[in-house]
Write a protein that holds these residues in place. Sequence first.
Motif, PDB file in Angstrom:
ATOM      1  N   ASP A  79       0.807  -1.240  -0.046  1.00  0.00           N
ATOM      2  CA  ASP A  79       0.119   0.061   0.102  1.00  0.00           C
ATOM      3  C   ASP A  79       0.778   1.119   0.121  1.00  0.00           C
ATOM      4  O   ASP A  79       0.589   2.329  -0.753  1.00  0.00           O
ATOM      5  CB  ASP A  79      -0.866   0.065   1.243  1.00  0.00           C
ATOM      6  CG  ASP A  79      -2.074  -0.805   1.158  1.00  0.00           C
ATOM      7  OD1 ASP A  79      -2.526  -1.452   0.003  1.00  0.00           O
ATOM      8  OD2 ASP A  79      -2.659  -1.094   2.026  1.00  0.00           O
ATOM      9  N   ARG A  82       2.293   1.521  -3.528  1.00  0.00           N
ATOM     10  CA  ARG A  82       1.266   2.013  -4.416  1.00  0.00           C
ATOM     11  C   ARG A  82       0.994   3.532  -4.355  1.00  0.00           C
ATOM     12  O   ARG A  82       0.987   4.158  -5.207  1.00  0.00           O
ATOM     13  CB  ARG A  82      -0.079   1.158  -4.172  1.00  0.00           C
ATOM     14  CG  ARG A  82      -1.087   1.711  -5.281  1.00  0.00           C
ATOM     15  CD  ARG A  82      -2.308   0.967  -4.914  1.00  0.00           C
ATOM     16  NE  ARG A  82      -2.270  -0.767  -4.958  1.00  0.00           N
ATOM     17  CZ  ARG A  82      -2.357  -1.308  -3.867  1.00  0.00           C
ATOM     18  NH1 ARG A  82      -2.657  -0.628  -2.651  1.00  0.00           N
ATOM     19  NH2 ARG A  82      -2.046  -2.611  -3.907  1.00  0.00           N
ATOM     20  N   SER A  83       0.770   3.910  -3.137  1.00  0.00           N
ATOM     21  CA  SER A  83       0.728   5.423  -2.583  1.00  0.00           C
ATOM     22  C   SER A  83       1.871   6.443  -3.238  1.00  0.00           C
ATOM     23  O   SER A  83       1.643   7.059  -3.825  1.00  0.00           O
ATOM     24  CB  SER A  83       0.563   5.670  -1.275  1.00  0.00           C
ATOM     25  OG  SER A  83       0.406   6.944  -0.705  1.00  0.00           O
ATOM     26  N   LEU A  86       2.026   5.519  -7.554  1.00  0.00           N
ATOM     27  CA  LEU A  86       0.744   5.878  -8.277  1.00  0.00           C
ATOM     28  C   LEU A  86       0.166   7.223  -7.747  1.00  0.00           C
ATOM     29  O   LEU A  86      -0.776   7.541  -8.133  1.00  0.00           O
ATOM     30  CB  LEU A  86      -0.146   4.784  -8.328  1.00  0.00           C
ATOM     31  CG  LEU A  86       0.572   3.558  -8.963  1.00  0.00           C
ATOM     32  CD1 LEU A  86      -0.331   2.262  -8.718  1.00  0.00           C
ATOM     33  CD2 LEU A  86       0.868   3.856 -10.430  1.00  0.00           C
ATOM     34  N   GLU A  88      -1.988   6.654  -5.202  1.00  0.00           N
ATOM     35  CA  GLU A  88      -3.359   6.158  -4.783  1.00  0.00           C
ATOM     36  C   GLU A  88      -3.047   5.990  -3.211  1.00  0.00           C
ATOM     37  O   GLU A  88      -2.356   5.379  -2.923  1.00  0.00           O
ATOM     38  CB  GLU A  88      -3.622   5.132  -5.535  1.00  0.00           C
ATOM     39  CG  GLU A  88      -3.883   5.278  -6.807  1.00  0.00           C
ATOM     40  CD  GLU A  88      -4.019   3.920  -7.785  1.00  0.00           C
ATOM     41  OE1 GLU A  88      -4.181   2.989  -7.127  1.00  0.00           O
ATOM     42  OE2 GLU A  88      -4.180   3.992  -8.969  1.00  0.00           O
ATOM     43  N   PRO A  89      -4.267   6.302  -2.520  1.00  0.00           N
ATOM     44  CA  PRO A  89      -4.274   5.719  -1.009  1.00  0.00           C
ATOM     45  C   PRO A  89      -4.363   4.266  -1.063  1.00  0.00           C
ATOM     46  O   PRO A  89      -5.010   3.526  -1.966  1.00  0.00           O
ATOM     47  CB  PRO A  89      -5.371   6.473  -0.678  1.00  0.00           C
ATOM     48  CG  PRO A  89      -6.333   6.895  -1.952  1.00  0.00           C
ATOM     49  CD  PRO A  89      -5.328   6.946  -2.912  1.00  0.00           C
TER      50      PRO A  89
END
Length: 92
Positions: A79, A82-83, A86, A88-89
């Motif tokens: 996670d 990804r944050s 990207l 993104e949360p």
Amino acid sequence: MTGPSEPQDETYNPWSIVNLVFHHLADQGLHPTLGESGDPGEPAAALLRALGIEPAAEGNRQVMAAVRLVMAAVRLHLDEIRSAVLGEPGAS
């Protein structure tokens, strides 16, 4: 649920016992069979019960708890990646 002073039942995957015994006997030059039906699962489970260990398909309870902790840490790290990459949360 048991309290902190109450021992939990030990569990173990009976197929691990089958594997261990079969490999040991094969190393001795033997060709073992366990159970007349050819399926060694139930006799292996009976052996575990005789030793006071509850057969469980998921295997050793302590090992599975450790695996769950590691997987939770991996999900958290993914996670974070990804944050960072990207923007993104995380899903968790």
